[in-house]
Design a protein around this motif. Sequence first.
Motif, PDB file in Angstrom:
ATOM      1  N   GLN A   1      58.127 -17.843   8.805  1.00  0.00           N
ATOM      2  CA  GLN A   1      57.360 -18.325   7.648  1.00  0.00           C
ATOM      3  C   GLN A   1      58.196 -19.243   6.759  1.00  0.00           C
ATOM      4  O   GLN A   1      57.693 -20.236   6.248  1.00  0.00           O
ATOM      5  CB  GLN A   1      56.837 -17.131   6.832  1.00  0.00           C
ATOM      6  CG  GLN A   1      55.744 -16.363   7.564  1.00  0.00           C
ATOM      7  CD  GLN A   1      55.169 -15.215   6.746  1.00  0.00           C
ATOM      8  OE1 GLN A   1      55.787 -14.779   5.773  1.00  0.00           O
ATOM      9  NE2 GLN A   1      54.014 -14.723   7.144  1.00  0.00           N
TER      10      GLN A   1
ATOM     11  N   LYS B   1      57.373 -23.035   6.583  1.00  0.00           N
ATOM     12  CA  LYS B   1      56.646 -23.158   5.303  1.00  0.00           C
ATOM     13  C   LYS B   1      55.175 -22.789   5.450  1.00  0.00           C
ATOM     14  O   LYS B   1      54.272 -23.602   5.224  1.00  0.00           O
ATOM     15  CB  LYS B   1      56.766 -24.585   4.736  1.00  0.00           C
ATOM     16  CG  LYS B   1      58.179 -25.100   4.633  1.00  0.00           C
ATOM     17  CD  LYS B   1      58.768 -24.804   3.259  1.00  0.00           C
ATOM     18  CE  LYS B   1      60.195 -25.252   3.125  1.00  0.00           C
ATOM     19  NZ  LYS B   1      61.200 -24.442   3.776  1.00  0.00           N
ATOM     20  N   THR B   2      54.956 -21.566   5.851  1.00  0.00           N
ATOM     21  CA  THR B   2      53.598 -21.071   6.045  1.00  0.00           C
ATOM     22  C   THR B   2      53.552 -19.591   5.681  1.00  0.00           C
ATOM     23  O   THR B   2      54.596 -18.925   5.648  1.00  0.00           O
ATOM     24  CB  THR B   2      53.148 -21.258   7.508  1.00  0.00           C
ATOM     25  OG1 THR B   2      51.868 -20.672   7.686  1.00  0.00           O
ATOM     26  CG2 THR B   2      54.096 -20.628   8.507  1.00  0.00           C
TER      27      THR B   2
ATOM     28  N   THR C   1      51.199 -17.753   7.373  1.00  0.00           N
ATOM     29  CA  THR C   1      50.458 -17.220   8.522  1.00  0.00           C
ATOM     30  C   THR C   1      51.180 -15.985   9.070  1.00  0.00           C
ATOM     31  O   THR C   1      52.403 -16.010   9.233  1.00  0.00           O
ATOM     32  CB  THR C   1      50.377 -18.292   9.637  1.00  0.00           C
ATOM     33  OG1 THR C   1      49.872 -19.484   9.060  1.00  0.00           O
ATOM     34  CG2 THR C   1      49.483 -17.851  10.778  1.00  0.00           C
TER      35      THR C   1
ATOM     36  N   TYR D   1      55.607 -25.273  17.403  1.00  0.00           N
ATOM     37  CA  TYR D   1      55.761 -25.871  16.070  1.00  0.00           C
ATOM     38  C   TYR D   1      56.921 -26.859  16.102  1.00  0.00           C
ATOM     39  O   TYR D   1      57.643 -26.964  17.101  1.00  0.00           O
ATOM     40  CB  TYR D   1      56.045 -24.780  15.040  1.00  0.00           C
ATOM     41  CG  TYR D   1      54.914 -23.795  14.879  1.00  0.00           C
ATOM     42  CD1 TYR D   1      53.925 -23.981  13.931  1.00  0.00           C
ATOM     43  CD2 TYR D   1      54.836 -22.674  15.706  1.00  0.00           C
ATOM     44  CE1 TYR D   1      52.876 -23.086  13.801  1.00  0.00           C
ATOM     45  CE2 TYR D   1      53.792 -21.775  15.585  1.00  0.00           C
ATOM     46  CZ  TYR D   1      52.819 -21.982  14.626  1.00  0.00           C
ATOM     47  OH  TYR D   1      51.784 -21.101  14.515  1.00  0.00           O
TER      48      TYR D   1
END
Length: 254
Positions: free
Chosen positions: A194, A198-199, A201, A211
Amino acid sequence: MRLSPRQHHYLQALGIDVYKIRNTEHTGPGRQGTDLKSVPASTPAAGVIEQDNAVSAGGIAPQTENGDVAGWEELQRKVAECRLCGLYEGRTQTVFGVGDVNADWMLIGEAPGAEEDRRGEPFVGRAGKLLDAMLQAVGFAREQVFIANILKCRPPKNRDPRPEEVVACSNYLEQQINTVKPKIILALGRVAAQNLLKTETPIGKMRGKRYHYGDPPVPVVVTYHPAYLLRSPREKKKSWQDLRMAMTIYKEQT
Ligand code: URA
């Protein structure tokens, strides 16, 4: 993929079945000699197919040029002296990272635990042993990859990193990635995945996708943290799928 007795042992430790196929066609090894692309699509999700005519894994890591030894040493010094967040107060020492500065694979975890804080090296406790086994299963020794963490200091009682601690430490990791220039990054666990990507999810939803980090973009694969796998051994099979996916992406670039 021909497996050495050692790899058999590590796959067993991961709870992975080995299926043996004889006289199959070999597509040729990549630079690491581990050819997971040759595993047919029909491979049972959690298993590995051993081919009699494939080349064994575990070759020498290719040399890549980064050249900036002074910059790397300077970075190590800055990390060792860092007081950018409050974590310096409780640390025995910083944990910079370990491995080959020219590595093709970079593994990123969360933060040092108690043992890592004592020894100054990432992933040296029980989770580290499992991580070593996971690496061995795809043909790498710990020395052939570079292992780092989102945070370089141990948070008290191994609590989750706080946002301000991640921000304070992010420059160091960015510089490490820019110097190592890995061909693939494996994010180990929710906190690493994360923060790197930068998430918010959940990790279960991030797995199985490709990614990218930075520019030029480095492919990133997300997998479970080895400490979680120790608590939930049934998930080891999923981590084996993730490793195979990472190897496939890696091989596409070499
Ligand atoms: N867990 C991590 O995320 N990193 C370490 O270095 C050790 C345990």
